[in-house]
Scaffold this motif. Structure first.
Motif, short mmCIF file in Angstrom:
data_model
loop_
_atom_site.label_atom_id
_atom_site.label_comp_id
_atom_site.label_asym_id
_atom_site.label_seq_id
_atom_site.Cartn_x
_atom_site.Cartn_y
_atom_site.Cartn_z
N ASP A 153 -9.23 -50.49 -51.70
CA ASP A 153 -10.30 -50.88 -50.78
C ASP A 153 -11.64 -50.84 -51.51
O ASP A 153 -12.46 -49.96 -51.27
CB ASP A 153 -10.32 -49.94 -49.58
N SER A 184 -17.74 -62.79 -51.61
CA SER A 184 -16.95 -62.80 -50.37
C SER A 184 -15.72 -61.94 -50.56
O SER A 184 -15.45 -61.43 -51.65
CB SER A 184 -16.54 -64.24 -50.02
N ASP A 185 -15.00 -61.75 -49.49
CA ASP A 185 -13.76 -60.98 -49.56
C ASP A 185 -12.67 -61.83 -50.23
O ASP A 185 -12.48 -62.99 -49.88
CB ASP A 185 -13.29 -60.59 -48.15
N GLN A 223 -7.72 -55.54 -52.23
CA GLN A 223 -8.78 -56.23 -51.51
C GLN A 223 -10.14 -55.87 -52.11
O GLN A 223 -10.47 -54.70 -52.30
CB GLN A 223 -8.77 -55.84 -50.03
N VAL A 256 -15.40 -52.27 -52.85
CA VAL A 256 -16.52 -53.01 -52.30
C VAL A 256 -17.68 -52.92 -53.28
O VAL A 256 -17.88 -51.90 -53.94
CB VAL A 256 -16.94 -52.47 -50.92
N ARG A 299 -14.29 -56.58 -51.66
CA ARG A 299 -15.34 -57.12 -50.80
C ARG A 299 -16.64 -57.16 -51.61
O ARG A 299 -17.12 -56.13 -52.07
CB ARG A 299 -15.50 -56.27 -49.54
N SER A 300 -17.17 -58.35 -51.78
CA SER A 300 -18.35 -58.56 -52.61
C SER A 300 -19.40 -59.27 -51.77
O SER A 300 -19.13 -60.35 -51.23
CB SER A 300 -17.98 -59.40 -53.83
N HIS A 301 -20.58 -58.68 -51.66
CA HIS A 301 -21.60 -59.22 -50.77
C HIS A 301 -22.98 -59.13 -51.41
O HIS A 301 -23.28 -58.15 -52.11
CB HIS A 301 -21.61 -58.46 -49.43
#
Length: 673
Positions: free
Chosen positions: A424, A556-557, A568, A426, A570-572
Motif C-alpha cells: 500500500d 494516479s493510482d 498498489q 503512496v 498511489r501517486s498524486h
C-alpha cells in the motif's frame, strides 16, 4: 474509241448536283455574313455567344470577349463600397438594391454602397480579399505588402520572422500561450520591456480558443526566447533591478535601514516537495522557465528521501540551463554604507554571499516535531511518523529578476522497487510559490501609514465607503489597476465563495487585517481587501490557500509488478489555489456591459489543443475564464531591461550602461572618482 451514252436519268442528276452546289454556296455566303456579326473574338474560346451578340463566359472568365481571368475571392480584411457600377453618375444605389444581377462574377448582383450587413456582420467576400489587385491576364492576385496567399487572404509574417521565430496563425498563437505566461513579446508584437508584461495585467491567461473570422488568416511571429519585434529581428537585453530603487516599506535612520515589513515585494521563489513513506524513491519531470520565456523540461529526475542522498542534486539540475540564463546570484551586504536586511535594494552588491538558484533540503522545515524531524503535519493516508521526503527550493533572486511563470511537476512516478516493499504505497508531490515574482511595486491608495506602529491601515473614511463602486462612471474603478494572477475556476451566483486558479495571497488580504495585531493592524501597503468581479466591487472577508489535485498522466493510482502480487501505488500531485470569501454574494449580471449568459463557473481538466497523451492536462474554466481585478495601483516599475540605467542594443542584445553604472544589466553603481 470511247463511247458516251447519255440517258434522261443522267441529265437529271447533273441538274440536281448544280442545285445542291448553289445551295451550298448560298449557305456559305450566309454563314460568312453571320460570322461578321458574331460575339467579339468568338468569346476568346472561353464562353458561348448568346442573344444580342453577347458572350456568356465560362466560370472564372470575364470581360466583353471572355478574355480576362477572375481572381480568387476571400473574406475581405476591410469591406469597401464598389462605387458607380452602372455609370449612372447619380446617387449610388443602396445596399438593398443590387446591380448587375446575373453577371459572371456576381451572379446574385452586388451593390455600389457598402454591402447589406446585419448586426455584427462584416468581412464579405471580395476579389483578392480586398488586399490586392487582380492580374486579368493570368488570374492571379498581386497582393499588397503584408498580405499573401492565392486570394491575399492571409496577413503575412514580416521577413519570415528573421529565422528567430515561427509564423503562426492567431488561433495557434492563442493556443500556444500557456496559463501564467507573461512573456507577451514572444507571442505577439512587442517584447517584455516595451509591452510592460507583468505590469497591471498579471492574469496571463493562456490556452485561449480563438474562433473568429480570421482565425486562420491573421498571422504573427512567435519569437524564440531572447528575441522580440514584429519580425523577431531584435534581441532582448538582460533585465535588472533599478539600483536606485528603494521599496516604500523601508525606513531609514542613522543606524541604517529598518525593514519593518518582511513581506516586501521580491523576486520569484518556488518550491517542489515530494513526500512518501520510508524507502520512497522514483522519478519526476520538472518544467522551469526563465524570464525570457525559455521553457526547460527536466526529464527523469530522481527523488528519494533527503537523508539518503540518492536524489538528483542541484548541481545536476543546474547543468540543464545555459550559463547566461538561470543562474546563482549574489546578495548584497551594504547600501551606501548602511546595512540592510535583503529586500530589493540592489545597489553596491559588494562582498555579498552567493545565493544558489537551487537548494535541496528536508521536507517542510517550517514544522519541526519533538524529535527534530521536519514533516508535513497531515496527509490523509500517510501518517506523520511515516513521512519522509525531499524539498527543492528555486530562488530566482536578483540574478533572474522579473515575473516568472511558476515551475510545475509534470510527472511523478515511483519505482516498482518502492512499491514492492509494501502492498500500500503512496507518494505525494506539491509545487507552488514561496514568493511572487514582480516587476513593479503596487500600493492600495486607500491606506494610511501609522508612524507609531510602522504599519499601513485603512482609515474609516476610505475603507467603509458608502454606496457601490462599480465600473460605470466610478472614479474608484480606475484604482483597480491590477488584474490578479489566474482566473476564477469555481463560483456560483449568489454565493460568497470564489475559487481562483492561482495563489493571490501576495496581493489580497482579508478585512480582518485591521484588527489582527496588538498594534491594531497587520494590513500591508501593497495588499488590498477589495476586488472587482464582473465590474462590481467586493470586499474580501477571508482568504484560504487550498491544494488542488492535478490530473496528470503519470500521477494516479496504478499497479506495478506481477499482477498476482497486485502492488498498489498511489501517486498524486497538488498545486495551490486561493479561496476568497466575500462579504456579500457575487452576482452574475444578466444585463449591462458585463452581462453573461451563465450563472456558474466550474473547472475541469482537459488535454487541450495539440497536447499528447503523456502531457499534463490543462486546468480550464467552464464556460469561460473570468479574471478578478484588485484595488491596487502601480507605484514604480523597478525591473526592466538594463535596469533602467542603460540602453539596449537590439542588434547585439547587450546593455550600454550610463556613466556610473556597470554589470551586464547595469544594476550596479560604479564609484566615480
Amino acid at each position: 474509241d470511247r463511247v458516251i451514252i447519255t440517258t434522261p436519268f443522267s441529265r437529271a442528276s447533273a441538274l440536281e448536283n448544280c442545285i445542291t452546289m448553289a445551295f451550298r454556296i448560298l449557305s456559305l455566303l450566309a454563314l460568312m455574313g453571320y460570322a461578321a456579326a458574331e460575339c467579339p473574338n468568338a468569346c476568346s474560346g472561353h464562353g458561348t455567344c448568346s442573344l444580342h451578340d453577347q458572350c456568356t463566359c465560362c466560370r472564372n472568365w470575364q470581360g466583353n470577349d471572355c478574355s480576362q481571368r477572375t481572381c480568387p475571392f476571400g473574406y475581405a480584411h476591410v469591406d469597401s463600397p464598389k462605387g458607380d457600377l452602372d455609370g449612372s453618375t447619380g446617387t449610388l444605389s443602396g445596399p438593398n438594391y443590387p446591380l448587375i444581377l446575373g453577371s459572371t462574377v456576381y451572379p446574385f448582383g452586388t451593390t455600389e454602397q457598402y454591402p447589406d450587413a446585419a448586426s455584427d456582420e462584416g468581412h464579405f467576400y471580395m476579389e483578392c480579399s480586398n488586399k490586392g489587385m487582380c492580374n486579368r491576364d493570368d488570374g492571379t492576385c498581386e497582393c499588397f505588402p503584408g498580405y499573401e496567399g492565392s486570394a491575399c487572404q492571409r496577413a503575412s509574417c514580416p521577413n519570415d520572422c528573421s529565422g528567430h521565430g515561427t509564423c503562426e496563425t492567431i488561433k495557434e498563437l492563442a493556443e500556444d500561450r500557456e496559463d501564467g505566461d507573461l512573456s507577451k513579446g514572444y507571442y505577439a508584437m512587442n517584447g517584455f520591456a516595451s509591452d510592460h508584461a507583468g505590469i497591471g495585467d498579471l492574469s496571463a491567461i493562456g490556452d485561449i480558443t480563438y474562433e473568429l473570422w480570421d482565425k486562420t488568416l491573421t498571422m504573427g511571429c512567435k519569437c524564440d526566447p531572447g528575441f522580440m519585434g514584429p519580425d523577431c529581428s531584435m534581441k532582448i537585453c538582460r533585465y535588472g533591478v533599478d539600483p536606485l530603487f528603494i521599496p516604500s516599506n523601508y525606513l531609514y535612520s542613522a543606524d541604517g535601514v529598518i525593514e519593518y515589513d518582511f513581506d516586501a515585494p521580491h523576486f520569484e521563489k518556488a518550491f517542489v516537495e515530494i513526500i512518501g513513506g520510508q524507502g520512497m524513491k522514483g522519478q519526476f519531470d520538472l518544467t522551469i522557465y526563465d524570464v525570457y520565456g525559455e521553457k526547460y523540461v527536466l526529464d527523469a529526475l530522481n527523488y528519494a528521501a533527503y537523508e539518503t542522498g540518492n536524489y538528483t542534486s542541484c548541481a545536476e539540475i543546474m547543468t540543464h540551463f545555459p550559463n547566461d540564463k538561470i543562474k546563482d546570484t549574489v546578495t548584497g551586504t551594504f547600501h551606501h554604507q548602511m546595512a540592510h536586511k535583503g529586500g530589493l535594494v540592489s545597489s553596491a552588491y559588494v562582498g555579498g554571499a552567493t545565493k544558489p538558484f537551487c537548494m535541496a533540503m528536508m521536507v517542510n522545515q517550517t514544522n519541526q516535531d519533538a524529535d527534530g524531524n521536519y514533516r508535513k503535519q497531515e496527509i490523509k493516508d500517510l501518517f506523520q511518523a511515516e513521512q519522509t521526503g525531499i524539498r527543492y527550493e528555486f530562488d530566482y533572486n536578483r540574478g533572474n529578476p522579473g515575473y516568472i511563470k511558476d515551475l510545475f511537476i509534470d510527472n511523478l512516478t515511483p519505482e516498482p522497487t518502492y512499491a514492492e516493499t509494501t502492498t500500500d504505497s503512496v507518494v505525494y508531490g506539491y509545487y507552488g510559490i514561496i514568493k511572487q515574482g514582480e516587476v513593479a511595486e503596487y500600493s492600495d491608495i486607500n491606506k494610511n501609514f501609522n508612524p507609531t506602529t510602522n504599519r499601513f491601515m485603512y482609515s474609516d473614511d476610505n475603507f467603509f465607503q458608502s454606496g457601490k463602486h462599480d465600473v460605470k462612471g466610478s472614479r474608484s474603478a480606475l484604482d483597480y489597476g491590477v488584474t490578479l494572477p489566474g482566473y476564477i475556476i469555481e463560483a456560483h451566483n449568489s454565493s460568497h465563495q470564489v475559487l481562483l486558479s492561482r495563489d493571490v495571497h501576495f496581493y489580497i488580504e482579508p478585512t480582518s487585517c485591521l484588527a489582527e495585531y496588538p498594534e491594531g493592524s497587520s494590513c500591508k501597503q501593497y495588499k488590498t481587501s477589495k476586488v472587482m468581479i464582473f465590474g462590481k466591487e467586493y470586499h474580501v472577508n477571508k482568504t484560504a490557500e487550498e491544494w488542488l489535485e492535478v490530473e496528470a498522466p503519470h500521477t494516479s493510482d496504478y499497479v506495478v509488478g506481477p499482477e498476482s502480487e497486485d502492488y498498489q501505488v498511489r501517486s498524486h500531485v497538488f498545486r495551490p489555489v486561493t479561496n476568497l470569501t466575500l462579504t456579500e454574494p457575487v452576482i452574475f449580471p444578466d444585463e449591462g456591459p458585463f452581462a453573461v449568459d451563465y450563472k456558474n463557473i466550474t473547472y475541469k481538466w482537459s488535454g487541450g489543443p495539440g497536447r499528447s497523451a503523456v502531457q499534463t492536462p490543462l486546468l480550464i474554466a467552464v464556460p469561460e475564464k473570468v479574471t478578478v481585478k484588485a484595488k491596487l495601483t502601480q507605484v514604480y516599475q523597478y525591473v526592466s531591461e538594463c535596469s533602467g540605467r542603460g540602453t539596449c542594443d537590439r542588434e547585439t542584445g547587450l546593455c550600454s550602461c550610463f556613466n556610473g553604472y556597470s554589470n551586464d544589466n547595469c544594476d550596479t553603481q560604479t564609484p566615480v572618482c
